[in-house]
Design a protein around this motif. Structure first.
Motif, PDB file in Angstrom:
ATOM      1  N   SER A   1       0.832  -1.207   0.000  1.00 35.76           N
ATOM      2  CA  SER A   1       0.000   0.000   0.000  1.00 35.76           C
ATOM      3  C   SER A   1       0.867   1.257   0.000  1.00 35.76           C
ATOM      4  O   SER A   1       1.942   1.293   0.594  1.00 35.76           O
ATOM      5  N   LYS A   2       0.349   2.291  -0.655  1.00 32.76           N
ATOM      6  CA  LYS A   2       1.016   3.591  -0.639  1.00 32.76           C
ATOM      7  C   LYS A   2       0.403   4.535   0.391  1.00 32.76           C
ATOM      8  O   LYS A   2       0.932   5.624   0.613  1.00 32.76           O
ATOM      9  N   GLU A   3      -0.706   4.106   1.008  1.00 36.53           N
ATOM     10  CA  GLU A   3      -1.423   4.999   1.915  1.00 36.53           C
ATOM     11  C   GLU A   3      -1.633   4.437   3.315  1.00 36.53           C
ATOM     12  O   GLU A   3      -1.740   5.193   4.274  1.00 36.53           O
ATOM     13  N   ASN A   4      -1.711   3.107   3.437  1.00 30.09           N
ATOM     14  CA  ASN A   4      -2.065   2.513   4.720  1.00 30.09           C
ATOM     15  C   ASN A   4      -1.113   1.369   5.054  1.00 30.09           C
ATOM     16  O   ASN A   4      -1.160   0.304   4.440  1.00 30.09           O
ATOM     17  N   GLU A   5      -0.251   1.572   6.038  1.00 30.40           N
ATOM     18  CA  GLU A   5       0.728   0.561   6.412  1.00 30.40           C
ATOM     19  C   GLU A   5       0.073  -0.683   7.000  1.00 30.40           C
ATOM     20  O   GLU A   5       0.636  -1.775   6.956  1.00 30.40           O
ATOM     21  N   ASN A   6      -1.134  -0.548   7.539  1.00 31.13           N
ATOM     22  CA  ASN A   6      -1.821  -1.678   8.154  1.00 31.13           C
ATOM     23  C   ASN A   6      -2.245  -2.736   7.140  1.00 31.13           C
ATOM     24  O   ASN A   6      -2.621  -3.847   7.525  1.00 31.13           O
ATOM     25  N   LEU A   7      -2.219  -2.390   5.851  1.00 31.20           N
ATOM     26  CA  LEU A   7      -2.587  -3.360   4.828  1.00 31.20           C
ATOM     27  C   LEU A   7      -1.466  -4.342   4.533  1.00 31.20           C
ATOM     28  O   LEU A   7      -1.670  -5.334   3.840  1.00 31.20           O
ATOM     29  N   GLY A   8      -0.262  -4.099   5.036  1.00 27.77           N
ATOM     30  CA  GLY A   8       0.840  -5.031   4.878  1.00 27.77           C
ATOM     31  C   GLY A   8       1.428  -5.062   3.482  1.00 27.77           C
ATOM     32  O   GLY A   8       1.165  -4.196   2.651  1.00 27.77           O
ATOM     33  N   ALA A   9       2.232  -6.099   3.223  1.00 27.14           N
ATOM     34  CA  ALA A   9       2.921  -6.240   1.937  1.00 27.14           C
ATOM     35  C   ALA A   9       2.911  -7.703   1.530  1.00 27.14           C
ATOM     36  O   ALA A   9       3.203  -8.587   2.339  1.00 27.14           O
ATOM     37  N   GLU A  10       2.562  -7.956   0.259  1.00 29.58           N
ATOM     38  CA  GLU A  10       2.542  -9.323  -0.270  1.00 29.58           C
ATOM     39  C   GLU A  10       3.916  -9.645  -0.845  1.00 29.58           C
ATOM     40  O   GLU A  10       4.403  -8.958  -1.740  1.00 29.58           O
ATOM     41  N   VAL A  11       4.552 -10.700  -0.319  1.00 30.76           N
ATOM     42  CA  VAL A  11       5.894 -11.054  -0.779  1.00 30.76           C
ATOM     43  C   VAL A  11       5.967 -12.535  -1.132  1.00 30.76           C
ATOM     44  O   VAL A  11       5.182 -13.348  -0.651  1.00 30.76           O
ATOM     45  N   ARG A  12       6.929 -12.831  -1.983  1.00 26.99           N
ATOM     46  CA  ARG A  12       7.281 -14.216  -2.297  1.00 26.99           C
ATOM     47  C   ARG A  12       8.769 -14.347  -2.020  1.00 26.99           C
ATOM     48  O   ARG A  12       9.571 -13.576  -2.555  1.00 26.99           O
ATOM     49  N   MET A  13       9.148 -15.299  -1.176  1.00 25.32           N
ATOM     50  CA  MET A  13      10.553 -15.395  -0.784  1.00 25.32           C
ATOM     51  C   MET A  13      10.974 -16.858  -0.671  1.00 25.32           C
ATOM     52  O   MET A  13      10.175 -17.734  -0.355  1.00 25.32           O
ATOM     53  N   PHE A  14      12.252 -17.098  -0.936  1.00 27.11           N
ATOM     54  CA  PHE A  14      12.787 -18.452  -0.849  1.00 27.11           C
ATOM     55  C   PHE A  14      14.306 -18.377  -0.691  1.00 27.11           C
ATOM     56  O   PHE A  14      14.940 -17.361  -1.009  1.00 27.11           O
ATOM     57  N   VAL A  15      14.880 -19.456  -0.183  1.00 25.54           N
ATOM     58  CA  VAL A  15      16.334 -19.548  -0.031  1.00 25.54           C
ATOM     59  C   VAL A  15      16.964 -19.722  -1.409  1.00 25.54           C
ATOM     60  O   VAL A  15      16.492 -20.516  -2.229  1.00 25.54           O
ATOM     61  N   LYS A  16      17.987 -18.965  -1.684  1.00 20.79           N
ATOM     62  CA  LYS A  16      18.648 -19.026  -2.995  1.00 20.79           C
ATOM     63  C   LYS A  16      19.423 -20.331  -3.127  1.00 20.79           C
ATOM     64  O   LYS A  16      20.154 -20.743  -2.225  1.00 20.79           O
ATOM     65  N   ALA A  17      19.238 -20.990  -4.261  1.00 18.78           N
ATOM     66  CA  ALA A  17      19.934 -22.253  -4.523  1.00 18.78           C
ATOM     67  C   ALA A  17      21.444 -22.059  -4.456  1.00 18.78           C
ATOM     68  O   ALA A  17      21.980 -21.083  -4.969  1.00 18.78           O
ATOM     69  N   GLY A  18      22.119 -22.988  -3.807  1.00 13.48           N
ATOM     70  CA  GLY A  18      23.568 -22.927  -3.707  1.00 13.48           C
ATOM     71  C   GLY A  18      24.078 -22.154  -2.511  1.00 13.48           C
ATOM     72  O   GLY A  18      25.273 -22.171  -2.216  1.00 13.48           O
ATOM     73  N   SER A  19      23.184 -21.458  -1.793  1.00 15.64           N
ATOM     74  CA  SER A  19      23.635 -20.701  -0.623  1.00 15.64           C
ATOM     75  C   SER A  19      23.799 -21.638   0.574  1.00 15.64           C
ATOM     76  O   SER A  19      23.317 -22.771   0.571  1.00 15.64           O
ATOM     77  N   THR A  20      24.469 -21.151   1.604  1.00 14.96           N
ATOM     78  CA  THR A  20      24.677 -21.979   2.797  1.00 14.96           C
ATOM     79  C   THR A  20      23.376 -22.216   3.550  1.00 14.96           C
ATOM     80  O   THR A  20      23.295 -23.114   4.377  1.00 14.96           O
ATOM     81  N   ALA A  21      22.342 -21.428   3.236  1.00 16.02           N
ATOM     82  CA  ALA A  21      21.049 -21.610   3.899  1.00 16.02           C
ATOM     83  C   ALA A  21      20.123 -22.539   3.121  1.00 16.02           C
ATOM     84  O   ALA A  21      19.009 -22.815   3.560  1.00 16.02           O
ATOM     85  N   ALA A  22      20.572 -23.009   1.941  1.00 13.64           N
ATOM     86  CA  ALA A  22      19.698 -23.814   1.090  1.00 13.64           C
ATOM     87  C   ALA A  22      19.356 -25.144   1.732  1.00 13.64           C
ATOM     88  O   ALA A  22      20.179 -25.764   2.409  1.00 13.64           O
ATOM     89  N   ILE A  23      18.127 -25.569   1.511  1.00 18.35           N
ATOM     90  CA  ILE A  23      17.657 -26.867   1.984  1.00 18.35           C
ATOM     91  C   ILE A  23      17.576 -27.800   0.783  1.00 18.35           C
ATOM     92  O   ILE A  23      17.144 -27.398  -0.290  1.00 18.35           O
ATOM     93  N   SER A  24      17.966 -29.050   0.965  1.00 20.92           N
ATOM     94  CA  SER A  24      17.994 -29.984  -0.156  1.00 20.92           C
ATOM     95  C   SER A  24      16.610 -30.159  -0.764  1.00 20.92           C
ATOM     96  O   SER A  24      15.675 -30.594  -0.110  1.00 20.92           O
ATOM     97  N   ALA A  25      16.494 -29.801  -2.035  1.00 19.35           N
ATOM     98  CA  ALA A  25      15.214 -29.959  -2.727  1.00 19.35           C
ATOM     99  C   ALA A  25      14.887 -31.441  -2.918  1.00 19.35           C
ATOM    100  O   ALA A  25      13.728 -31.844  -2.893  1.00 19.35           O
ATOM    101  N   ASN A  26      15.906 -32.275  -3.075  1.00 18.24           N
ATOM    102  CA  ASN A  26      15.664 -33.708  -3.272  1.00 18.24           C
ATOM    103  C   ASN A  26      14.993 -34.342  -2.065  1.00 18.24           C
ATOM    104  O   ASN A  26      14.156 -35.230  -2.181  1.00 18.24           O
TER     105      ASN A  26
END
Length: 367
Positions: free
Chosen positions: A214-239
């Motif tokens: 939102s550009k006017e109301n912070e209470n509406l929050g933010a829609e995000v899509r997030m995931f661990v980047k492949a190859g990083s030390t935080a990655a979880i085995s997809a297999n």
């Protein structure tokens, strides 16, 4: 109040357009067009589908689609029953009935003004009176499986590493998403996909895409899509995830939900796949990737959307003939069949594991 159905029918007849021609031009089945003109909204799977079809049909006829949708929303509001929990069942002294009757006139006027400025009046961003989907201070763990969530100020994103977990705090959800990390505040703009270093080692750990804010109301929050980047030390085995989520079935066997599957490809292992969708008309497109929450988009002619999954993807399509889908896996692409005009299509695309250990990527239509 004007009837949106009468407006649609009158305009169509003025233009001397038959329902068959309108169905062919809009790629909406004749059954649904007749239902819109007769205001038979009970035959639709949900109100979101009605809104999408109304926009498409009214624009085709040259009507103001925003006004038509507003008439529909007003009709729904007027016909909705008063929730029982809002009715206070209480004995009232007869001496105060006259006072209540007089006050009711003022109360009705106040309610009408409130409804006008908070629900009906266009032009301003709507703020829900009660946000039933928000709980303050929620915590989410990001992994290799894309996680789509609406974040609010005060929420926490946990990024697991082999030796510890790094916590990110949602600092701001107004115009720009701000995340407080151990190495400082990082910002994500609307429509931006940011590869983010969260532990200060210099490499990207997670990917964050901001799809709505939102550009006017912070209470509406933010829609995000997030995931661990492949190859990083935080990655979880997809297999590991794929093995856990695979279903062992005999070749050609009907799936547990009663549906038959079409085999797209097979291999001795399972791997991530992507669905590329392109649209030639208005369509409500929902999807659920792996174990993430469902996401929903209203798309129109010329729009494209890419959705990836590790092991399973469910698709909901309001008007199947408007979308062309292509499945991409291991560098190869496969065209998926399009549905009928006006068809509400639900499909599962997923890996299944045969009894002999062979993995098959399948597509199954769900009733």
């Amino acid at each position: 109040m004007e009837s949106f159905g009468n407006l649609l029918r009158t305009k169509r007849e003025e233009k001397n357009i038959s329902l068959e021609t309108a169905s062919r031009d809009t790629i909406i089945s004749k059954q649904y067009l007749e239902a819109l003109e007769n205001e038979r909204i009970d035959i639709f799977p949900g109100h979101t589908y009605v809104t999408g079809f109304l926009r498409n049909y009214s624009e085709y006829l040259g009507l103001d689609s925003a006004y038509i949708v507003k008439l529909f929303n007003s009709k729904i509001m007027q016909e909705a029953p008063i929730p029982e929990n809002l009715i206070i069942k209480k004995h009232v002294n007869k001496k105060i009935i006259a006072g209540i009757a007089g006050g009711a006139v003022g109360l009705c006027a106040a309610l009408i003004l409130t409804l006008y400025f908070t629900v009906i009046k266009p032009g301003k961003e709507k703020t829900p009176a009660v946000d039933l989907g928000k709980t303050a201070g929620e915590s989410y763990t990001v992994s290799a499986i894309p996680l789509q969530r609406r974040l609010y100020k005060g929420d926490t994103i946990c990024v697991p590493f082999p030796d510890n977990t790094v916590n990110l705090s949602v600092e701001k959800t107004l115009n720009t998403l701000a995340l407080t990390t151990p190495i400082g505040v990082q910002y994500v703009e609307l429509g931006e996909e940011l590869e983010m270093d969260v532990d200060g080692t210099g490499g990207a750990d997670i990917v964050v895409f901001l799809s709505d804010i939102s550009k006017e109301n912070e209470n509406l929050g933010a829609e995000v899509r997030m995931f661990v980047k492949a190859g990083s030390t935080a990655a979880i085995s997809a297999n590991e995830l794929i093995s856990a989520g695979s279903v062992a079935v005999e070749s050609g066997e009907v799936l547990k939900d009663g549906t038959k599957h079409t085999v797209i490809l097979q291999d001795n292992r399972a791997y991530p796949f992507t669905i590329n969708a392109s649209f030639r008309g208005m369509c409500l497109y929902r999807y659920k990737s792996d174990r993430s929450d469902p996401a929903e988009h209203f798309l129109t002619s010329g729009d494209t959307l890419k959705v990836s999954a590790q092991s399973a993807l469910r698709l909901w399509i309001s008007n199947a003939n408007t979308v062309k889908m292509q499945l991409v896996a291991e560098g190869k692409s496969y065209d998926l069949e399009m549905g009928r005009p006006g068809q509400v299509l639900v499909e599962d695309v997923r890996w299944i594991k045969e009894a002999d250990g062979v993995y098959k990527l399948t597509v199954a239509e769900v009733d």
